[in-house]
Write a protein that holds these residues in place. Structure first.
Motif, PDB file in Angstrom:
ATOM      1  N   LYS A 127      56.850 -52.723 -31.734  1.00 47.54           N
ATOM      2  CA  LYS A 127      57.337 -51.703 -32.667  1.00 47.54           C
ATOM      3  C   LYS A 127      56.955 -52.066 -34.100  1.00 47.54           C
ATOM      4  CE  LYS A 127      60.986 -48.701 -32.831  1.00 47.54           C
ATOM      5  NZ  LYS A 127      62.152 -48.272 -32.141  1.00 47.54           N
ATOM      6  N   ALA A 128      57.113 -53.329 -34.470  1.00 45.30           N
ATOM      7  CA  ALA A 128      56.739 -53.773 -35.823  1.00 45.30           C
ATOM      8  C   ALA A 128      55.250 -53.548 -36.063  1.00 45.30           C
ATOM      9  CB  ALA A 128      57.102 -55.241 -36.016  1.00 45.30           C
ATOM     10  N   GLU A 129      54.421 -53.886 -35.078  1.00 44.61           N
ATOM     11  CA  GLU A 129      52.980 -53.680 -35.229  1.00 44.61           C
ATOM     12  C   GLU A 129      52.648 -52.196 -35.335  1.00 44.61           C
ATOM     13  OE1 GLU A 129      51.209 -55.864 -31.987  1.00 44.61           O
ATOM     14  OE2 GLU A 129      51.169 -57.702 -33.179  1.00 44.61           O
TER      15      GLU A 129
ATOM     16  N   TYR B  99      54.561 -49.934 -36.688  1.00 40.00           N
ATOM     17  CA  TYR B  99      54.920 -49.567 -38.059  1.00 40.00           C
ATOM     18  C   TYR B  99      53.844 -50.034 -39.046  1.00 40.00           C
ATOM     19  CZ  TYR B  99      59.771 -48.351 -36.770  1.00 40.00           C
ATOM     20  OH  TYR B  99      60.897 -47.776 -36.247  1.00 40.00           O
ATOM     21  N   LEU B 100      53.356 -51.253 -38.851  1.00 36.38           N
ATOM     22  CA  LEU B 100      52.310 -51.757 -39.740  1.00 36.38           C
ATOM     23  C   LEU B 100      51.039 -50.920 -39.634  1.00 36.38           C
ATOM     24  CD1 LEU B 100      52.787 -55.594 -39.254  1.00 36.38           C
ATOM     25  CD2 LEU B 100      53.285 -54.270 -41.312  1.00 36.38           C
TER      26      LEU B 100
ATOM     27  N   ALA C 200      58.698 -52.224 -40.742  1.00 35.67           N
ATOM     28  CA  ALA C 200      58.324 -53.392 -39.943  1.00 35.67           C
ATOM     29  C   ALA C 200      59.015 -54.656 -40.443  1.00 35.67           C
ATOM     30  CB  ALA C 200      56.813 -53.583 -39.984  1.00 35.67           C
TER      31      ALA C 200
ATOM     32  N   LEU D 176      60.408 -57.862 -38.244  1.00 41.90           N
ATOM     33  CA  LEU D 176      59.673 -59.116 -38.337  1.00 41.90           C
ATOM     34  C   LEU D 176      60.541 -60.249 -38.870  1.00 41.90           C
ATOM     35  CD1 LEU D 176      56.281 -57.669 -39.542  1.00 41.90           C
ATOM     36  CD2 LEU D 176      56.742 -58.765 -37.333  1.00 41.90           C
TER      37      LEU D 176
ATOM     38  N   ASN E 255      52.252 -61.632 -38.953  1.00 42.86           N
ATOM     39  CA  ASN E 255      52.619 -60.237 -39.183  1.00 42.86           C
ATOM     40  C   ASN E 255      53.638 -60.092 -40.305  1.00 42.86           C
ATOM     41  OD1 ASN E 255      50.937 -58.800 -37.430  1.00 42.86           O
ATOM     42  ND2 ASN E 255      52.267 -59.194 -35.695  1.00 42.86           N
TER      43      ASN E 255
ATOM     44  N   CYS F 246      52.826 -58.055 -43.611  1.00 42.26           N
ATOM     45  CA  CYS F 246      53.774 -56.995 -43.976  1.00 42.26           C
ATOM     46  C   CYS F 246      54.216 -57.156 -45.429  1.00 42.26           C
ATOM     47  CB  CYS F 246      54.964 -57.061 -43.035  1.00 42.26           C
ATOM     48  SG  CYS F 246      56.297 -55.926 -43.415  1.00 42.26           S
TER      49      CYS F 246
END
Length: 108
Positions: free
Chosen positions: A16-18, A20-21, A29, A33, A49, A53
């Motif tokens: 999910k964080a990736e 968003y990035l 993100a 993270l 990451n 970010c």
């Protein structure tokens, strides 16, 4: 990423964080993270990451400290320092290169 914390699914949170990035939403993100870093501070993918970010948000000083940690976490990967010089606006290619470097340690 290995964790004992039941409320956070590391694999889903990283994905999910990736996402968003990649969607140019680094502030979204950042929370994920930072949570992941709190439970897996020695995981190169998490550290990288988070640093990337923070760069995208504009917090370059804090970002730099995380990016430096990536090189310390993966001393067996001497090419990591060259890859870290790639501009972040080429994120998709860059992330694929980083993932290939750490494929043996990611998400295990």
């Amino acid at each position: 990423i290995v964790t004992n914390e039941k409320s956070l699914d590391p694999e889903k949170s990283m994905a999910k964080a990736e996402s968003y990035l990649n969607a140019k939403k680094p502030k979204r993100a950042q929370l994920l993270l930072k949570q992941l870093y709190g439970i897996a501070p020695h995981e190169p993918a998490v550290t990288f990451n988070l640093g990337a970010c923070l760069y995208e948000i504009g917090n370059n000083l804090e970002a730099h400290s995380y990016i430096k940690k990536v090189a310390d976490q993966a001393p067996q990967q001497p090419n990591i320092l060259m890859l870290l010089l790639v501009p972040l606006d080429n994120r998709a290619v860059f992330l694929m290169a980083i993932k290939s470097l750490f494929s043996s340690t990611l998400m295990h």
